[in-house]
Design a protein around this motif. Structure first.
Motif, PDB file in Angstrom:
ATOM      1  N   ASP A  28       0.743  -1.072  -0.205  1.00 57.83           N
ATOM      2  CA  ASP A  28      -0.022   0.014  -0.102  1.00 57.83           C
ATOM      3  C   ASP A  28       0.797   1.351  -0.037  1.00 57.83           C
ATOM      4  OD1 ASP A  28      -1.925  -2.074   0.358  1.00 57.83           O
ATOM      5  OD2 ASP A  28      -2.433  -1.309   2.252  1.00 57.83           O
ATOM      6  N   VAL A  29       2.095   1.130   0.762  1.00 58.93           N
ATOM      7  CA  VAL A  29       2.677   2.286   0.981  1.00 58.93           C
ATOM      8  C   VAL A  29       3.736   2.617  -0.493  1.00 58.93           C
ATOM      9  CG1 VAL A  29       4.797   3.359   2.283  1.00 58.93           C
ATOM     10  CG2 VAL A  29       2.663   2.099   3.328  1.00 58.93           C
ATOM     11  N   LEU A  30       4.243   1.461  -0.729  1.00 56.33           N
ATOM     12  CA  LEU A  30       5.329   1.801  -1.998  1.00 56.33           C
ATOM     13  C   LEU A  30       4.679   1.762  -3.138  1.00 56.33           C
ATOM     14  CD1 LEU A  30       8.160  -0.597  -0.725  1.00 56.33           C
ATOM     15  CD2 LEU A  30       7.946   1.786  -0.373  1.00 56.33           C
ATOM     16  N   ALA A  31       3.487   1.427  -3.411  1.00 57.62           N
ATOM     17  CA  ALA A  31       2.971   1.238  -4.620  1.00 57.62           C
ATOM     18  C   ALA A  31       1.771   2.400  -4.928  1.00 57.62           C
ATOM     19  CB  ALA A  31       2.189  -0.119  -4.806  1.00 57.62           C
ATOM     20  N   ARG A  32       1.156   2.973  -3.823  1.00 55.66           N
ATOM     21  CA  ARG A  32       0.102   3.724  -3.901  1.00 55.66           C
ATOM     22  C   ARG A  32       0.058   5.032  -2.963  1.00 55.66           C
ATOM     23  NH1 ARG A  32      -1.798  -1.233  -4.750  1.00 55.66           N
ATOM     24  NH2 ARG A  32      -1.646  -1.714  -2.524  1.00 55.66           N
ATOM     25  N   ARG A  33       0.678   5.157  -1.709  1.00 53.14           N
ATOM     26  CA  ARG A  33       0.983   6.271  -1.181  1.00 53.14           C
ATOM     27  C   ARG A  33       2.047   6.925  -1.647  1.00 53.14           C
ATOM     28  NH1 ARG A  33      -2.871   3.736  -0.007  1.00 53.14           N
ATOM     29  NH2 ARG A  33      -4.282   3.317   1.671  1.00 53.14           N
ATOM     30  N   MET A  34       3.176   6.179  -1.870  1.00 54.54           N
ATOM     31  CA  MET A  34       4.328   6.458  -2.402  1.00 54.54           C
ATOM     32  C   MET A  34       4.408   5.804  -3.790  1.00 54.54           C
ATOM     33  SD  MET A  34       7.266   7.035   0.486  1.00 54.54           S
ATOM     34  CE  MET A  34       7.141   5.480   1.249  1.00 54.54           C
ATOM     35  N   ARG A  35       4.973   6.465  -4.899  1.00 53.62           N
ATOM     36  CA  ARG A  35       5.132   5.638  -6.154  1.00 53.62           C
ATOM     37  C   ARG A  35       6.309   5.138  -6.480  1.00 53.62           C
ATOM     38  NH1 ARG A  35      -0.061   6.901  -8.210  1.00 53.62           N
ATOM     39  NH2 ARG A  35       0.245   4.772  -8.776  1.00 53.62           N
ATOM     40  N   VAL A  36       7.069   4.614  -5.483  1.00 48.93           N
ATOM     41  CA  VAL A  36       8.365   4.050  -5.570  1.00 48.93           C
ATOM     42  C   VAL A  36       8.374   2.825  -6.462  1.00 48.93           C
ATOM     43  CG1 VAL A  36      10.045   2.800  -4.169  1.00 48.93           C
ATOM     44  CG2 VAL A  36       8.884   4.714  -3.297  1.00 48.93           C
ATOM     45  N   SER A  37       7.276   1.978  -6.297  1.00 49.52           N
ATOM     46  CA  SER A  37       7.171   0.982  -7.254  1.00 49.52           C
ATOM     47  C   SER A  37       7.209   1.227  -8.600  1.00 49.52           C
ATOM     48  CB  SER A  37       5.927   0.098  -7.078  1.00 49.52           C
ATOM     49  OG  SER A  37       4.829   0.736  -7.414  1.00 49.52           O
ATOM     50  N   ILE A  38       7.147   2.352  -9.245  1.00 50.08           N
ATOM     51  CA  ILE A  38       7.212   2.527 -10.612  1.00 50.08           C
ATOM     52  C   ILE A  38       8.139   3.713 -11.008  1.00 50.08           C
ATOM     53  CG2 ILE A  38       4.727   1.937 -11.211  1.00 50.08           C
ATOM     54  CD1 ILE A  38       4.108   4.920 -11.422  1.00 50.08           C
ATOM     55  N   GLU A  39       8.665   4.326 -10.124  1.00 52.81           N
ATOM     56  CA  GLU A  39       9.666   5.517 -10.204  1.00 52.81           C
ATOM     57  C   GLU A  39      11.104   4.986  -9.900  1.00 52.81           C
ATOM     58  OE1 GLU A  39       6.805   9.283  -8.529  1.00 52.81           O
ATOM     59  OE2 GLU A  39       8.432   8.220  -7.488  1.00 52.81           O
ATOM     60  N   TYR A  40      11.560   3.875  -9.615  1.00 51.13           N
ATOM     61  CA  TYR A  40      13.106   3.525  -9.421  1.00 51.13           C
ATOM     62  C   TYR A  40      13.180   2.174  -9.880  1.00 51.13           C
ATOM     63  CZ  TYR A  40      13.186   7.338  -5.945  1.00 51.13           C
ATOM     64  OH  TYR A  40      13.243   8.555  -5.571  1.00 51.13           O
ATOM     65  N   PRO A  41      14.237   2.152 -10.537  1.00 57.95           N
ATOM     66  CA  PRO A  41      14.626   0.631 -11.278  1.00 57.95           C
ATOM     67  C   PRO A  41      14.417  -0.292 -10.299  1.00 57.95           C
ATOM     68  CG  PRO A  41      16.204   2.487 -12.117  1.00 57.95           C
ATOM     69  CD  PRO A  41      15.387   3.124 -10.813  1.00 57.95           C
ATOM     70  N   HIS A  42      14.843  -0.287  -9.113  1.00 58.54           N
ATOM     71  CA  HIS A  42      14.579  -1.251  -8.236  1.00 58.54           C
ATOM     72  C   HIS A  42      13.214  -1.727  -7.698  1.00 58.54           C
ATOM     73  CE1 HIS A  42      13.936   1.133  -4.714  1.00 58.54           C
ATOM     74  NE2 HIS A  42      15.013   2.061  -5.036  1.00 58.54           N
ATOM     75  N   ARG A  43      12.166  -0.695  -8.213  1.00 58.81           N
ATOM     76  CA  ARG A  43      10.817  -0.942  -7.993  1.00 58.81           C
ATOM     77  C   ARG A  43      10.674  -1.066  -6.264  1.00 58.81           C
ATOM     78  NH1 ARG A  43       9.075  -3.916 -13.491  1.00 58.81           N
ATOM     79  NH2 ARG A  43      10.479  -2.835 -14.832  1.00 58.81           N
ATOM     80  N   GLY A  44      11.240  -0.416  -5.551  1.00 54.41           N
ATOM     81  CA  GLY A  44      10.909  -0.701  -4.363  1.00 54.41           C
ATOM     82  C   GLY A  44      11.622  -1.737  -3.348  1.00 54.41           C
ATOM     83  N   VAL A  45      12.255  -2.564  -3.792  1.00 54.24           N
ATOM     84  CA  VAL A  45      13.090  -3.629  -3.290  1.00 54.24           C
ATOM     85  C   VAL A  45      14.067  -3.040  -2.427  1.00 54.24           C
ATOM     86  CG1 VAL A  45      14.713  -5.674  -3.549  1.00 54.24           C
ATOM     87  CG2 VAL A  45      12.582  -5.211  -5.149  1.00 54.24           C
ATOM     88  N   ASP A  46      14.748  -2.084  -2.937  1.00 51.88           N
ATOM     89  CA  ASP A  46      15.974  -1.617  -2.028  1.00 51.88           C
ATOM     90  C   ASP A  46      15.675  -0.806  -0.941  1.00 51.88           C
ATOM     91  OD1 ASP A  46      17.713  -2.544  -4.143  1.00 51.88           O
ATOM     92  OD2 ASP A  46      18.499  -0.875  -4.921  1.00 51.88           O
ATOM     93  N   CYS A  47      14.473  -0.304  -0.778  1.00 51.74           N
ATOM     94  CA  CYS A  47      13.857   0.330   0.418  1.00 51.74           C
ATOM     95  C   CYS A  47      12.707  -0.316   1.316  1.00 51.74           C
ATOM     96  CB  CYS A  47      13.525   1.756  -0.071  1.00 51.74           C
ATOM     97  SG  CYS A  47      12.090   1.911  -1.070  1.00 51.74           S
ATOM     98  N   ALA A  48      12.651  -1.481   0.716  1.00 46.11           N
ATOM     99  CA  ALA A  48      11.285  -2.340   1.457  1.00 46.11           C
ATOM    100  C   ALA A  48      11.582  -2.635   2.985  1.00 46.11           C
ATOM    101  CB  ALA A  48      11.202  -3.701   0.732  1.00 46.11           C
ATOM    102  N   GLN A  49      13.045  -2.854   3.299  1.00 42.09           N
ATOM    103  CA  GLN A  49      13.095  -3.307   4.726  1.00 42.09           C
ATOM    104  C   GLN A  49      12.924  -1.789   5.540  1.00 42.09           C
ATOM    105  OE1 GLN A  49      13.933  -6.257   6.108  1.00 42.09           O
ATOM    106  NE2 GLN A  49      13.886  -5.341   7.976  1.00 42.09           N
ATOM    107  N   GLU A  50      13.506  -0.744   5.057  1.00 40.88           N
ATOM    108  CA  GLU A  50      13.505   0.321   5.802  1.00 40.88           C
ATOM    109  C   GLU A  50      12.203   0.895   5.948  1.00 40.88           C
ATOM    110  OE1 GLU A  50      15.174   5.021   5.738  1.00 40.88           O
ATOM    111  OE2 GLU A  50      15.778   3.554   4.262  1.00 40.88           O
ATOM    112  N   ALA A  51      11.353   0.827   5.051  1.00 42.68           N
ATOM    113  CA  ALA A  51       9.880   1.358   4.776  1.00 42.68           C
ATOM    114  C   ALA A  51       8.889   0.327   5.529  1.00 42.68           C
ATOM    115  CB  ALA A  51       9.258   1.234   3.515  1.00 42.68           C
ATOM    116  N   ALA A  52       9.227  -0.785   5.629  1.00 40.50           N
ATOM    117  CA  ALA A  52       8.466  -2.057   6.380  1.00 40.50           C
ATOM    118  C   ALA A  52       8.563  -1.643   8.142  1.00 40.50           C
ATOM    119  CB  ALA A  52       8.594  -3.353   6.045  1.00 40.50           C
TER     120      ALA A  52
END
Length: 575
Positions: free
Chosen positions: A492-516
């Motif tokens: 919900d956070v990485l794909a919709r509240r923020m758009r990390v999933s489409i704006e970075y080549p890693h698609r959110g994987v590199d920041c998943a731990q920190e965000a979680a």
């Protein structure tokens, strides 16, 4: 209710439990099913008419079509060719409302260049269409059309091949972050008294004699179920309309077809241009849309009859988009340039034509059974009109006569005071130790709610640091997504509240731990839950990447379905 001093449309942990108690504790005038833009808009429309309304969504706000659009509030210039004048006029009026009154913090003007490639007839033909467009409202609050020579067009868009055009015409539309806009709609509805609850799936309909009298809902997070009574139920589930219709046991009055639209996201420096682009293709049009430090290129338009929750882009979809844009670019894009890919499904009213690009973008409202209203079709831009029509249709099942719709006068949360804050950016930045560009970015995401966001960092200055791997966003935004914006899962956070999933080549994987870890601190996640959320999100990204290497829909769908669902409690009978 608003003004009671408790919350300002907050969708947090405490509010979620209160919403569950309210669902089971009393009758409602209306239950709205579906947390997309039409459902959220319908809840706001009903609440501001003084009706008791509940909005339930099986997944997340904007989890379906409403987070995967072209992200435009546009008049539908191409619908003029289809002679759908009323649709264009209506859409332009809605665009004007969003830009000036309802959501100026979320909806912004954006320019497009239409390259001309045919001599003699194309410029006057296109100019006539744009003149009609401007006269219908296309030039309100934004500049009107501007004609450019070949040299002028190439100065505006140096990325174009010299032989790709003989001139051009620039015009303006508007854009928004669709998922944030939908979420803010839902929060505004909550502010005016609506019960808004996600991860809450309708599993059955209640009946009294021959009429629908409510729904049975299931909390997909913990399995609790409760019956919710209402004077009427409104089905705003988009591509799931037919599925919910079947669950209700009543015969539908129209059929909805899903059309898949795929977009790719590339860095801004890969296409040297001061404007977006609109290109004609053999079957439709292609948009190149400015999106912060990126371009969004789309869209495809193909029939889809597989998994509705997770439509998958294929290699063929991506190759098609690259082929179309590369036909006019001096420096071609390659698959390595792609930062993000997303696929969404448009809910189209099925007509006689078998081509989804020809199906109507008009919406339809039906009353398939007493107490049950269904609405489908339409386009993102006209959600407010659709919502008003749906509530008007439900009035037949309600005692008394509801007040008329007033949502054309109700700004979304964050709109009031936004313009003054824009003039105070330097002061705000100095107070919080942030760069002014950072504050401007926050204002365009939260509007005047920016004070609420930054207040979370008063005792935790570390929250004002950028998220590692996604520096466009601050750590406090992940916290706020869970504490105020209804996010329940990392996705919900990485794909919709923020758009990390489409704006970075890693698609959110590199920041998943920190965000979680940030979200988990709000939602009370254990170390095990944090690990599971990261694993589920990582598996989603891997499945999407695999799907995007497949040649066809069936094989891509199979790869995408292999990933676990963050909301594993959803049952397959309805969404």
């Amino acid at each position: 209710m608003p003004g009671d001093g408790r919350t300002v449309g907050r969708l947090g942990v405490a509010e979620r439990e209160q919403a569950w108690q309210r669902l089971g504790g009393g009758d409602f005038d209306l239950i709205v099913i579906g947390g997309g833009v039409v459902g959220a808009g319908t809840a706001l429309d009903a609440a501001t008419r003084g009706l008791r309304v509940a909005l339930v969504e099986a997944r997340d706000l904007a989890a379906g079509t409403s987070s995967r659009s072209s992200k435009l509030f546009h008049g539908g210039l191409r619908y003029l060719e289809q002679l759908e004048f009323s649709l264009v006029r209506e859409a332009l009026a809605e665009r004007e409302l969003m830009l000036t009154r309802l959501a100026p913090h979320l909806v912004k003007p954006v320019s497009f260049l239409y390259p001309l490639s045919h001599r003699i007839w194309e410029r006057p033909y296109t100019a006539a269409g744009l003149f009609l467009y401007d006269s219908m409202g296309g030039a309100r609050s934004v500049p009107g059309q501007k004609h450019l020579t070949k040299a002028g067009a190439l100065r505006m868009v140096p990325a174009l091949k010299r032989d790709a055009l003989i001139g051009g015409i620039r015009y303006y539309d508007a854009q928004t972050d669709d998922a944030r806009h939908t979420m803010m709609l839902a929060r505004t509805a909550a502010h005016y008294g609506a019960v808004v609850r996600t991860s809450t799936q309708v599993v059955d309909f209640l009946h009294e004699a021959d009429r629908v009298s409510g729904v049975r809902v299931r909390d997909v997070e913990d399995g609790r179920e409760v019956d919710v009574s209402a004077g009427a139920v409104i089905n705003c589930t988009g591509v799931w309309t037919d599925e919910l219709q079947g669950l209700s046991g009543s015969r539908g009055r129209f059929r909805v077809r899903a059309s898949k639209g795929v977009h790719v996201v590339v860095p801004r420096d890969r296409i040297v241009s001061d404007s977006g682009l609109v290109l004609r293709t053999a079957t439709s049009v292609l948009f190149v849309i400015p999106w912060r430090a990126h371009w969004i290129i789309g869209t495809t338009d193909t029939d889809w009859n597989l998994d509705l929750a997770h439509p998958a882009a294929t290699k063929a979809d991506i190759d098609y988009l690259l082929d179309q844009i590369n036909s006019v670019l001096v420096t071609p894009l390659t698959p390595d340039d792609i930062e993000g890919v997303y696929a969404g499904l448009r809910p189209l009213l099925a007509g006689e034509s078998e081509e989804t690009s020809k199906l109507s973008r008009e919406h339809a409202v039906a009353r398939p059974a007493p107490g049950l209203i269904a609405i489908a079709g339409g386009k993102y831009t006209t959600y407010r009109v659709m919502a008003a029509d749906a509530v008007d249709a439900a009035a037949h099942d309600l005692p008394g006569r509801p007040q008329p719709s007033i949502t054309d006068k109700v700004p979304l949360l964050g709109a009031d005071g936004y313009h003054a804050l824009v003039n105070q950016v330097d002061h705000l930045a100095a107070r919080h130790g942030l760069h002014p560009y950072r504050v401007r970015h926050l204002l365009d995401r939260y509007g005047s709610l920016v004070h609420e966001v930054l207040a979370l960092a008063d005792d935790r200055p570390d929250l004002l640091r950028p998220i590692t791997g996604a520096p466009d966003y601050l750590r406090v935004e992940a916290v706020y997504a869970a504490s105020h914006e209804g996010a329940l899962h990392l996705d919900d956070v990485l794909a919709r509240r923020m758009r990390v999933s489409i704006e970075y080549p890693h698609r959110g994987v590199d920041c998943a731990q920190e965000a979680a870890e940030l979200v988990g601190g709000v939602l009370g996640w254990s170390a095990e839950t944090i690990m599971r959320e990261v694993d589920v999100y990582t598996a989603r990204v891997a499945a999407e990447r695999e799907a995007q290497q497949q040649p066809d829909d069936e094989s891509a769908d199979k790869r995408r379905r292999a990933a676990p669902d963050a909301r594993s409690g959803i049952v397959s009978s309805a969404e």
